[in-house]
Structure formats: structure tokens, C-alpha cells
Write a protein that holds these residues in place. Structure first.
Motif, PDB file in Angstrom:
ATOM      1  N   ARG A 203      47.390  34.064  45.262  1.00 59.94           N
ATOM      2  CA  ARG A 203      47.604  36.067  44.910  1.00 59.94           C
ATOM      3  C   ARG A 203      48.437  36.222  46.731  1.00 59.94           C
ATOM      4  O   ARG A 203      47.683  35.595  47.702  1.00 59.94           O
ATOM      5  CB  ARG A 203      45.704  36.384  44.870  1.00 59.94           C
ATOM      6  CG  ARG A 203      45.234  37.592  44.880  1.00 59.94           C
ATOM      7  CD  ARG A 203      44.791  37.721  44.910  1.00 59.94           C
ATOM      8  NE  ARG A 203      43.899  39.137  44.189  1.00 59.94           N
ATOM      9  CZ  ARG A 203      42.953  39.544  44.546  1.00 59.94           C
ATOM     10  NH1 ARG A 203      41.918  39.113  44.795  1.00 59.94           N
ATOM     11  NH2 ARG A 203      42.627  40.919  44.075  1.00 59.94           N
TER      12      ARG A 203
ATOM     13  N   GLN B 111      44.616  34.049  49.357  1.00 58.73           N
ATOM     14  CA  GLN B 111      43.947  33.795  48.172  1.00 58.73           C
ATOM     15  C   GLN B 111      44.560  32.565  46.908  1.00 58.73           C
ATOM     16  O   GLN B 111      45.661  32.853  46.493  1.00 58.73           O
ATOM     17  CB  GLN B 111      43.118  34.542  47.226  1.00 58.73           C
ATOM     18  CG  GLN B 111      42.108  35.147  48.284  1.00 58.73           C
ATOM     19  CD  GLN B 111      41.526  36.283  47.104  1.00 58.73           C
ATOM     20  OE1 GLN B 111      41.453  36.995  46.369  1.00 58.73           O
ATOM     21  NE2 GLN B 111      40.824  37.108  48.394  1.00 58.73           N
TER      22      GLN B 111
ATOM     23  N   ARG C 274      43.462  26.805  34.867  1.00 59.43           N
ATOM     24  CA  ARG C 274      43.801  28.360  35.230  1.00 59.43           C
ATOM     25  C   ARG C 274      44.210  28.057  36.658  1.00 59.43           C
ATOM     26  O   ARG C 274      43.795  27.645  37.955  1.00 59.43           O
ATOM     27  CB  ARG C 274      42.456  29.881  35.281  1.00 59.43           C
ATOM     28  CG  ARG C 274      42.852  30.732  36.128  1.00 59.43           C
ATOM     29  CD  ARG C 274      41.917  31.951  35.821  1.00 59.43           C
ATOM     30  NE  ARG C 274      41.741  31.911  34.500  1.00 59.43           N
ATOM     31  CZ  ARG C 274      39.971  31.782  34.087  1.00 59.43           C
ATOM     32  NH1 ARG C 274      39.610  31.119  34.246  1.00 59.43           N
ATOM     33  NH2 ARG C 274      40.051  32.164  32.765  1.00 59.43           N
TER      34      ARG C 274
ATOM     35  N   SER D  48      44.669  42.314  33.181  1.00 58.84           N
ATOM     36  CA  SER D  48      44.496  42.703  34.253  1.00 58.84           C
ATOM     37  C   SER D  48      43.685  41.342  34.585  1.00 58.84           C
ATOM     38  O   SER D  48      43.164  40.699  35.600  1.00 58.84           O
ATOM     39  CB  SER D  48      43.831  43.798  35.254  1.00 58.84           C
ATOM     40  OG  SER D  48      44.541  44.541  35.022  1.00 58.84           O
ATOM     41  N   TRP D  49      42.610  40.768  33.419  1.00 66.55           N
ATOM     42  CA  TRP D  49      41.275  40.445  34.301  1.00 66.55           C
ATOM     43  C   TRP D  49      41.077  39.380  33.066  1.00 66.55           C
ATOM     44  O   TRP D  49      41.069  38.082  34.010  1.00 66.55           O
ATOM     45  CB  TRP D  49      39.963  41.205  33.130  1.00 66.55           C
ATOM     46  CG  TRP D  49      39.467  41.913  34.395  1.00 66.55           C
ATOM     47  CD1 TRP D  49      39.812  42.832  34.796  1.00 66.55           C
ATOM     48  CD2 TRP D  49      38.241  41.672  34.916  1.00 66.55           C
ATOM     49  NE1 TRP D  49      39.096  44.212  35.775  1.00 66.55           N
ATOM     50  CE2 TRP D  49      37.847  42.689  35.908  1.00 66.55           C
ATOM     51  CE3 TRP D  49      36.977  40.618  35.244  1.00 66.55           C
ATOM     52  CZ2 TRP D  49      36.899  43.093  36.260  1.00 66.55           C
ATOM     53  CZ3 TRP D  49      36.314  40.834  35.981  1.00 66.55           C
ATOM     54  CH2 TRP D  49      36.332  42.030  36.934  1.00 66.55           C
TER      55      TRP D  49
ATOM     56  N   LEU E 296      45.806  30.678  39.839  1.00 73.01           N
ATOM     57  CA  LEU E 296      46.335  32.261  40.750  1.00 73.01           C
ATOM     58  C   LEU E 296      46.370  31.807  41.895  1.00 73.01           C
ATOM     59  O   LEU E 296      45.802  31.431  43.267  1.00 73.01           O
ATOM     60  CB  LEU E 296      45.431  33.019  40.292  1.00 73.01           C
ATOM     61  CG  LEU E 296      45.764  34.755  40.364  1.00 73.01           C
ATOM     62  CD1 LEU E 296      44.948  34.693  38.836  1.00 73.01           C
ATOM     63  CD2 LEU E 296      44.940  35.561  41.711  1.00 73.01           C
TER      64      LEU E 296
ATOM     65  N   GLY F 109      38.722  41.742  42.648  1.00 72.32           N
ATOM     66  CA  GLY F 109      39.130  40.096  42.108  1.00 72.32           C
ATOM     67  C   GLY F 109      39.967  39.606  41.346  1.00 72.32           C
ATOM     68  O   GLY F 109      40.129  40.313  39.861  1.00 72.32           O
ATOM     69  N   GLN F 110      40.672  38.189  41.528  1.00 69.48           N
ATOM     70  CA  GLN F 110      41.251  38.054  40.403  1.00 69.48           C
ATOM     71  C   GLN F 110      41.959  36.500  40.988  1.00 69.48           C
ATOM     72  O   GLN F 110      42.264  35.627  42.114  1.00 69.48           O
ATOM     73  CB  GLN F 110      43.231  38.467  40.725  1.00 69.48           C
ATOM     74  CG  GLN F 110      43.163  39.452  40.459  1.00 69.48           C
ATOM     75  CD  GLN F 110      44.581  40.407  40.190  1.00 69.48           C
ATOM     76  OE1 GLN F 110      44.670  40.425  41.806  1.00 69.48           O
ATOM     77  NE2 GLN F 110      45.113  41.294  39.461  1.00 69.48           N
ATOM     78  N   PRO F 111      41.401  35.982  39.816  1.00 66.72           N
ATOM     79  CA  PRO F 111      40.586  36.342  38.484  1.00 66.72           C
ATOM     80  C   PRO F 111      39.404  36.863  38.533  1.00 66.72           C
ATOM     81  O   PRO F 111      38.410  36.707  39.532  1.00 66.72           O
ATOM     82  CB  PRO F 111      40.461  34.441  37.808  1.00 66.72           C
ATOM     83  CG  PRO F 111      41.520  33.062  38.333  1.00 66.72           C
ATOM     84  CD  PRO F 111      40.968  33.979  39.815  1.00 66.72           C
ATOM     85  N   GLY F 112      39.193  37.729  37.540  1.00 65.29           N
ATOM     86  CA  GLY F 112      37.705  38.421  38.066  1.00 65.29           C
ATOM     87  C   GLY F 112      36.887  38.175  38.135  1.00 65.29           C
ATOM     88  O   GLY F 112      36.229  36.939  37.182  1.00 65.29           O
TER      89      GLY F 112
END
Lengths: 462, 478
Positions: free
Chosen positions: A38, A46, A34, A438-439, A36, B452-455
Motif C-alpha cells: 500500500r 503499509q 495474500r 475494494s474488500w 498487499l 483499511g486494505q486488506p479490509g
């Protein structure tokens, strides 16, 4: 044989060795990669990635059941997991309702895969973020671009052994001006489908159109819900309505056979051919199931335990560690209006309306509201599915088929099934958008919806 | 290799790859949960999770990479990849990043624990839940549920500034609930709260709850609720029980004072805050009874630690003093951006997640009254207790909460039970209307804070006591 299936098979063998040949065991192994990226205040703040292999074991020995998981997949770690799970099971009381293991049955396919998405670099994601930021034309921006790929395997002592893999890319961002947000988001199996510039321009157009919002009186309004808002309805239907455990315990509104929804509503759960692994946490192959057909509730989602209790068969919706919560559909599609159009993507429209498909629904509204997003929705009562929450990322007044002014956010308190009850759906879009959760890597597919009434119970400012 | 060695190797690799600052956390967590339903064990799970997360700062850009492999080679690769990700961040650069100084902290910390929860026999723990849910079911609950959870976390933190810290945090808690199914609706009562009570504590916390002693009562009250009158609609005097007030603090104060939200770093997902840093020290947040502290040093509270996940030592400070906003929850980089001189509120929910600004124990200092005195002093109002639903806008202003139960208050006495009580308001207006506060404080634990993301799921603590608020809108209907 994949590394994941090899690991799962070794765990099943270890259970036989430690607990004896009669022990029933199921092992699920998932490798997740994964990443991400941000951004906020129009810069990347991030930027994260992780690669994890997780193993989950459930076993049934001497009539007793226990489960465990680990990320320690060394020989020592696997043995430790099996030994402590066997020991835990033996201390548990008998499990009279053990439904047994999934029998051997093939999955429908390997899952979607895109090599470029699976191997996406931090630069690939950063480039899309940069495109989003630049397309917003100087507005403040925030959001993420993520790529995920995962490879899964499941093996049990009844001989079921299945594998699959999947890749996903998603982008979700806001553009802001004067504290007003516009949003754009998309989910896809291919990173190459994500165009940060298109999404950034859309978010900025919505933000600009949302400036200087007026406050309207609370009350019941006709609404056009964009797909981003419709997703919230699907999520709550999945968790509380079509959850097999909630249904068995009469905590759900679902009544199979009853015309609970408007005939325009057809709702299916369909993990195949899009994103995700082709089997559930119990190794049951996933398949398309119709939860609602033309307004009539047909069934609910089941895992093996809830299915046994209901006298049904598993629909492939077991979630790991879900014995308490139940079986949940996580790939819901609200089908678009198939009576016209060929399902091709609609064109972008300037201003607050996302696209030509939503604009067509708005054209029929004499006085109502266009709602982009719902936010922080929570269940007041799970049976009637009365929910409170707020609007977010843009609300506009629609008069005589035209968007006339931006509106301040509202709080609403609304029964979701009632909002989609027979006679309440005035229109449904001809194109369904695939949108991310979202999660994590769940997804939802929805068209825009025109509904006769939505109960706004207060302005967000007081 | 020790876990410190692994973390040190990762940090060195990140520095070698160009980082000007790097830190690494090795974490090992064991988690155990058991649930029971209607007198039967429903699920038992024992989980183990271990790995390393590395954070690297290259120029003014961050990168983070995590793997579950604790070998020297994997740690070095993780450090290198964190630096590479940081370099990619520079393609969309932000302002200069500084870190407020904390000194190169070294130390060890462990939460207090009289009875190791993982050492308590599974059969005893199961008996507890089976017994309580059986009683509740026999007394009218259609669905009687019980749950305990245990987290046992060890972590080793190393930074390029010389931090070398290890901590052992043991957390646990439990609760029961009774749901009854009516005609088109459900009602629920819970004990001690709808998700249970949690703390950085040993099994003695669960023992002290005495779940079985409350099992019959909650089932009977849930059934009574089915026929109780609906909570009236309108404005009234509202008395909140401590558990509900804890969530009110969490949602309308705790999240609002998170500095990353104030700075816009969470704008797209969790939201921002109505607070403006230019008003820090001046803004009237609530009545003079309102004294909110940020205190990770409270023994046993769920948001307690010795050092946060950036290595900043736990320190108590004020967030709101006599109704005035005076402090925020901050990390080393967010504090530097804001021009503040303190951090200490950064945590992650595991080795694979980036540490971020999180509530520790954000609580309301006690007042001079008791709940009975507050009721005695109320001519006309409603007492609400135990949260049922929670919703608040993205700036943390407009909220609506539902509680499991309400009671009429008339002429200083508690009267009829009320069904489906809800209340709504705007944060600062609501807090300014607080006119009575009890001293019966409990540090409620919230083990499910999402951000947050990822949660990520955070564990927070909220000392709170019953309090009274005037002119509150109640009874919003769907």
C-alpha cells in the motif's frame, strides 16, 4: 490429493466417527496467500502479507444444523471443531427446511492459475508501485498493488469432493493535485498484465483534468458512467436485487420474465475462466447464469436453501455463513455492446476520458456529465433500490460531445433499476473492464454506460 | 512454549533480520453468532481463529507478516518475512519514521464480565431469539429477524522495546428487527438499533435489552410506516435520537479526527479528512454544547481496552472541547509525523491484519436537558430515530442519513409518524447548529466499522444522547 482436500476429507470422517453414519457434513478448506503493498503520499507506508488456512464445517445431525470454522488445523483442532459443532447442533431446534447436501458433480475446471502471480515477491509489487508513482509526474499518489492466490477444497458426506485454485493481481491508485483526485484500477489473473506506469499516467491525467472544478446546480443530468462507476451498480444489484433470499421474501425488485431493463442490458454471473474457485460454499459447481437477457430479468442467484424454497435448483452462489443474508452473485459481467468491434482493448485517450471506448459514448452527449466513480453508496430502500451516494475521482461537464469543464462532486439519490429501465440506456461501451472489489477477491466486469438521467440531489459542498 | 514465548521469538527473528523495531501479537478469538427468522433458528456458527502477526521496521519502512501457526519455527519465519517485506518497502521510501515513546509497558487487562456469554446454554440463547422473532412475526412483520454475536478474544503483545501485555476482551450484543413489504417498498423497525446494541460486556448486556418486550411494538410500527405520510422536504428543526446521533458522531467526527486520514495515509480508499493539523486547537467544529471525548476506559463500551494494539495504555482525552477541535485519534508513528506527543488509538481486527488508527469510544458528553424538554421547546420540527442508511463523502463533510422513523413535532408535542425520513448537511455547519442536548446518554456500540486494505472490521463505542439542530435540510427524495 491436495492438502486442502485431505483436510476436508478428514473432517467429514471425524463427523461420521463422532456423530454417527447418518450425520450429513460438508467441509470447505481454503488456503489463502495474500499480499498487499500500500502506498500513500507517494511512498510505501503499509506492506503486508499473510498465509492462512481456514476450515469451515456445516453439519446436519438428527434433523438439526450447526456450523463452525477454525484456523487451528492440527489433529486436536479438527477434533475440537467437530465435537463442538456436533454438540451445538444437538442443542438447536429441528431444521425443517434443511435442503440436503450437494450430490457428486464435477466442476468445470481447476480455476485460473499463474505461477508468477502466485509466487510474486514484495519486490515485484513494490516495482509496480514505483512505476505508478513515477508516471504520476510529481503528483501525490496513493493506492495499492496486491496479489492473492488461494487453493480450495470441498468434501461432503454425500461424496462430493472438488478442488480448485486461483491467482489474482490488482492495482488501484489515485494521483492528486490540489486536493483533486484521478483514479486508475485494474484486476487480472496475471501480475505481468499490471503496468504501474500506464495506471499512474492515467490517474495523473484525470487528476490534472479535474483541476478547478465548477459547481453545477443539482438536478437530473444525462450521464456517461465509466466502468469504475458502473461497478457500483453491479455490486448493489448483486447484494439486493439478484439475491435469492431477498427475492424469496419479496424484498428484491427482481421479477423473472419481466422486461425490467433496457434491451441493451445483458447481465451474467460467470465465475468460470476468470478469477476464483470453480465451486461455491456448498460444493456446488459454478456455472454461467444469465440474470438479465436483453433487458428481461431471467433468474436470481440461489444456494441450496433458497433454491429449495423457490422450487428451483442451486445456481452455485452459496456464501459461507450466508444463511441470513442469502445467495449472492459475486462475479457479475455487464456485457458490452457486441454489435460492433472485436472486443479488443480500446486505446488510451489523453485527458479525463479513460479510453477510446468511453470517448465514443461521450461523442453523442449534447449536455451531460462524465462520472468516474461512485462513493459510499447506501440503500435507502432495498425493494426499489433507491441509493444515495457521491461522485468521486472526477466529474466533468460534457457539451456537444466534448468534455468542457471539471465539476465539483455531487450527492445523488437514485433508483438503480430505474436508471437502467427500458429506454434509459442511450449507449453501452464495446469493451468491458475487469475491476477489483475494494474488500477482497471478488471482481466485476463492466463497460462504460450512457444513461438518459441520473438524479443528483445536492452539491457535495452543501 | 507460552504465547509470550512465541511472540518473543518472532520479534527476535525480525531484529536478527535487520529490523530496528519489531512487535508481535498472538491472538486467539472465539466467535459465536446465532440468527433467527420468523420464530425459527436460521443459523448458528461457532468459530475459532488463532495466529500471530509480526510488524517490523527496517530503516524507515514497515513490513507485516502473519500466519495461523503458533510454533516457534513458524513465529521465527514470520519475523524474518516481516523484515523482508519491510526491506521491499524501501524501494519506494517515505520520510523518516519515529515512534512516540510509551515506555516498555507490562500488564494484564480484562474487560468486566458478569455472565460469560459463551457459557450461557445455546438452547437459552436460541429460545430468546425464537421467542422475540415469533412475537414480531405474529404481530405483522413479514420478516422478523433476531441476532446475537459474541467475541471472546485473548491477545499477547511483545515488542522490542520491552512491551509484554496480555488482554482478555469479551464482547457481545444482540438486536431484533421487523421488516414489512409494501407495494414497491419496504419498511423496517428495529430494537434497540438496526444492528443491535453491543459492548465489552458479558451476557448481562443482552439480558438487559429484554428483546421480547419490544418485539410486538416494532412490528406494529413497521406496518404503520407503510401508510404514514412521507417526511416533508425542506429545512426544519431536527431532533435526533441518541442511536442516530451516535452514528452521526462516528461518521462526521470519529473518522474525521483519525490522524492517518488527516495525513493522507487512507487517501485512495477510506479517504482523507477536511481537518487540517495547522488548525488543531483553534478550529470551531461545533457549538459550545459540543464536547467530544476519546475514551477507551469507559466500562462496558464497545471501544474499550486496557492497551491498544501498539501497547499504549488506554487514556481519556478530548477531541472537541466547547466546540473547538483539540485532539485526534493517533498511533505511535502517525503521532510522531504530526508532532504530537500521544498515541493510543491503534487496533487491528485480528492477528492477520496490520494494526491501524481506529476509533475507541468517541462520544458526546451529556447536556443539561431531557428529550421531553427538547420536544417541549420545539414549535415546529421533526424527530428522527434509529439509523436506516448512512453515506458521507471522502473528506467527511457532506453526509446524508436516513432513519427508520420520524415524528412531526408541533407546538411542543410529538405528532404523526413520518415515513422515509432523511436529512443531509455539512459536518461543521451541522454541529454548529446544535442548540439543545440531552443528558440521557447511552454508549452505543458499532461492531461493523470498515477501514483499511486488506479490509478490517472495527468495534467502536459512541456515547450519545438526543440533541436538537436548527435549519437542517430534510426529506431528500430519490
Amino acid at each position: 490429493m491436495s492438502r486442502e482436500l485431505d483436510l476436508a476429507g478428514r473432517v467429514v470422517e471425524l463427523v461420521r466417527e463422532i456423530a454417527g453414519p447418518d450425520a450429513e457434513a460438508e467441509a470447505a478448506v481454503t488456503y489463502t496467500d495474500r499480499a498487499l503493498t500500500r502506498f500513500a503520499n507517494s511512498s510505501i507506508h503499509q506492506n503486508v502479507a499473510d498465509e492462512t488456512t481456514g476450515l469451515r464445517l456445516r453439519l446436519h445431525v438428527d434433523g438439526r444444523t450447526a456450523a463452525g470454522s477454525s484456523t487451528v488445523v492440527t489433529d486436536e483442532g479438527l477434533r475440537g471443531l467437530v465435537e463442538r459443532t456436533v454438540a451445538a447442533a444437538r442443542l438447536c431446534p429441528p431444521d425443517q427446511a434443511w435442503p440436503g447436501l450437494t450430490q457428486t458433480s464435477p466442476v468445470a475446471g481447476p480455476g485460473n492459475w499463474d505461477e508468477a502471480t502466485a509466487n510474486a515477491s514484495p519486490d515485484d509489487r513494490a516495482d509496480r508501485v514505483r512505476a505508478f508513482v513515477e508516471a504520476a509526474g510529481g503528483l501525490e499518489t496513493a493506492g495499492y498493488c496486491r496479489t492473492v492466490n488461494w487453493a480450495g477444497a470441498f468434501a461432503n458426506s454425500a461424496g462430493q469432493a472438488v478442488t480448485g485454485r486461483s491467482a489474482e493481481a490488482a492495482m488501484d491508485g489515485v494521483a492528486r493535485t490540489g486536493g483533486i483526485d484521478g483514479v486508475a484500477r485494474r484486476n487480472t489473473g496475471r501480475l505481468s498484465d499490471l503496468d504501474g506506469a500506464v495506471l499512474g499516467a492515467r490517474a495523473a491525467a484525470k487528476a490534472r483534468a479535474a483541476a478547478a472544478p465548477v459547481e453545477l446546480a443539482p438536478g437530473r443530468y444525462e450521464v456517461v458512467l465509466e466502468p469504475t462507476a458502473v461497478v457500483d451498480i453491479l455490486q448493489n444489484f448483486a447484494l439486493f436485487g439478484f439475491n435469492g433470499k431477498a427475492y424469496n421474501e419479496r424484498r428484491s425488485f427482481a421479477e423473472p420474465g419481466a422486461a425490467q431493463f433496457d434491451p441493451a442490458i445483458t447481465l451474467v454471473d460467470d465465475a468460470l475462466g476468470t478469477l476464483g474457485l470453480p465451486f461455491d460454499a456448498e460444493g456446488t459447481p459454478k456455472r454461467r447464469i444469465a440474470l438479465v437477457e436483453q433487458g428481461v430479468t431471467r433468474t436470481v442467484a440461489h444456494d441450496r436453501r433458497t433454491a429449495a424454497e423457490a422450487g428451483a435448483t442451486s445456481t452455485g452462489h452459496a456464501i459461507a455463513g450466508g444463511a441470513s443474508f442469502g445467495a449472492v452473485p459475486t462475479n457479475l459481467r455487464l456485457l458490452p455492446d457486441g454489435s460492433a468491434g472485436d472486443g479488443t482493448a480500446p486505446t488510451e485517450v489523453d485527458g479525463p476520458v479513460v479510453d477510446s471506448d468511453t470517448a465514443a459514448l461521450i461523442a453523442g452527449v449534447r449536455r451531460g456529465l462524465l462520472v468516474t466513480d461512485f462513493w459510499y453508496t447506501r440503500v435507502l430502500d432495498p425493494k426499489s433500490l433507491v441509493i444515495t451516494g457521491l461522485t468521486r475521482n472526477g466529474v466533468w461537464l460534457v457539451e456537444d460531445g466534448q468534455v468542457t469543464t471539471a465539476v465539483q462532486n455531487f450527492r445523488f439519490t437514485q433508483s438503480y433499476p430505474q436508471a437502467l429501465a427500458p429506454g434509459s440506456v442511450l449507449g453501452i461501451g464495446r469493451y468491458a473492464s475487469l475491476l477489483p472489489d475494494s474488500w477482497d477477491a471478488s471482481w466485476w466486469s463492466a463497460p462504460a454506460l450512457r444513461l438518459a438521467s441520473w438524479n443528483f440531489t445536492g452539491g457535495a459542498s452543501g | 512454549m507460552t504465547h509470550f514465548d512465541v511472540a518473543t521469538a518472532a520479534v527476535q527473528a525480525a531484529l536478527d533480520a535487520g529490523a530496528r523495531y519489531a512487535d508481535a501479537r498472538v491472538m486467539h478469538r472465539r466467535y459465536e453468532s446465532m440468527s433467527a427468522r420468523n420464530g425459527e433458528i436460521e443459523e448458528l456458527s461457532q468459530d475459532e481463529d488463532a495466529g500471530i502477526g509480526v510488524r517490523a521496521l527496517v530503516g524507515s519502512s514497515w513490513g507485516f507478516f502473519a500466519v495461523p501457526d503458533l510454533s516457534d519455527a513458524a513465529a521465527r519465519t514470520a519475523g524474518t518475512r516481516a523484515a523482508r517485506i519491510a526491506k521491499a518497502s524501501a524501494r519506494v521510501p517515505g520520510p523518516a519514521v519515529d515512534l512516540v515513546p510509551t515506555g516498555g509497558q507490562s500488564g494484564s487487562w480484562a474487560s468486566a464480565c458478569a455472565v460469560d456469554p459463551l457459557s450461557v446454554a445455546l438452547s437459552d440463547k436460541g429460545d430468546l431469539l425464537v421467542h422475540a422473532t415469533k412475537i414480531s412475526h405474529e404481530n405483522g412483520a413479514d420478516v422478523a429477524e433476531g441476532l446475537y454475536q459474541i467475541w471472546d478474544t485473548s491477545k499477547w503483545f511483545v515488542s522490542s522495546e520491552g512491551h509484554r501485555i496480555d488482554q482478555h476482551v469479551r464482547e457481545c450484543g444482540a438486536g431484533i428487527s421487523a421488516t414489512v413489504i409494501g407495494d414497491g417498498e419496504t419498511q423496517r423497525r428495529s430494537y434497540p438499533s438496526y444492528r443491535g446494541q453491543y459492548g465489552t460486556s458479558g451476557w448481562e448486556l443482552v439480558d438487559s435489552l429484554d428483546l421480547g418486550a419490544h418485539a410486538a411494538r416494532i412490528a406494529q410500527e413497521a406496518r404503520e410506516l407503510l401508510t404514514a405520510p412521507m417526511c416533508p422536504s425542506g429545512e426544519t428543526t431536527l431532533i435526533l435520537g441518541g442511536e442516530q446521533l451516535a452514528l452521526q458522531i462516528h461518521e462526521s467526527v470519529g473518522h474525521a479526527i483519525e490522524l492517518d486520514r488527516i495525513l493522507g495515509w487512507e487517501a485512495a480508499f477510506a479517504g482523507t479528512s477536511w481537518l487540517d493539523l495547522t488548525q488543531l486547537g483553534q478550529l470551531r467544529y461545533g457549538s459550545e454544547l459540543m464536547n467530544i471525548t476519546i475514551d477507551p476506559t469507559i466500562p462496558g463500551a464497545l471501544g474499550s481496552f486496557g492497551f491498544d494494539d501498539e501497547g499504549t495504555p488506554a487514556t481519556k482525552r478530548d477531541a472537541v472541547r466547547e466546540g473547538r477541535w483539540v485532539g485526534v485519534l493517533a498511533g505511535r508513528d502517525s503521532a510522531a509525523v504530526a508532532g504530537l506527543d500521544y498515541a493510543g488509538s491503534v487496533r487491528s481486527d485480528g492477528w492477520s491484519r496490520l494494526p491501524m488508527v481506529r476509533m475507541t469510544n468517541v462520544g458526546l458528553e451529556p447536556g443539561p436537558h431531557t428529550l421531553d424538554e427538547i420536544i417541549d421547546a420545539t414549535d415546529d420540527g421533526i424527530l428522527m430515530d434509529i439509523n436506516r442508511s448512512w453515506s458521507i463523502d471522502d473528506k467527511r463533510l457532506n453526509f446524508q442519513f436516513g432513519c427508520e422513523v420520524g415524528w412531526e413535532i408541533k407546538n411542543g408535542r410529538r405528532g404523526r409518524m413520518l415515513r422515509n425520513p432523511t436529512y443531509t448537511g455539512i459536518g461543521p455547519q451541522f454541529w454548529r447548529s446544535m442548540d439543545m442536548l440531552s443528558g440521557e446518554t447511552v454508549a452505543w456500540g458499532t461492531p461493523n466499522c470498515g477501514k483499511g486494505q486488506p479490509g478490517q472490521v472495527g468495534h467502536t463505542g459512541h456515547p450519545a444522547a438526543p440533541a436538537r439542530f436548527t435549519n437542517v435540510r430534510v426529506g431528500v427524495r430519490g
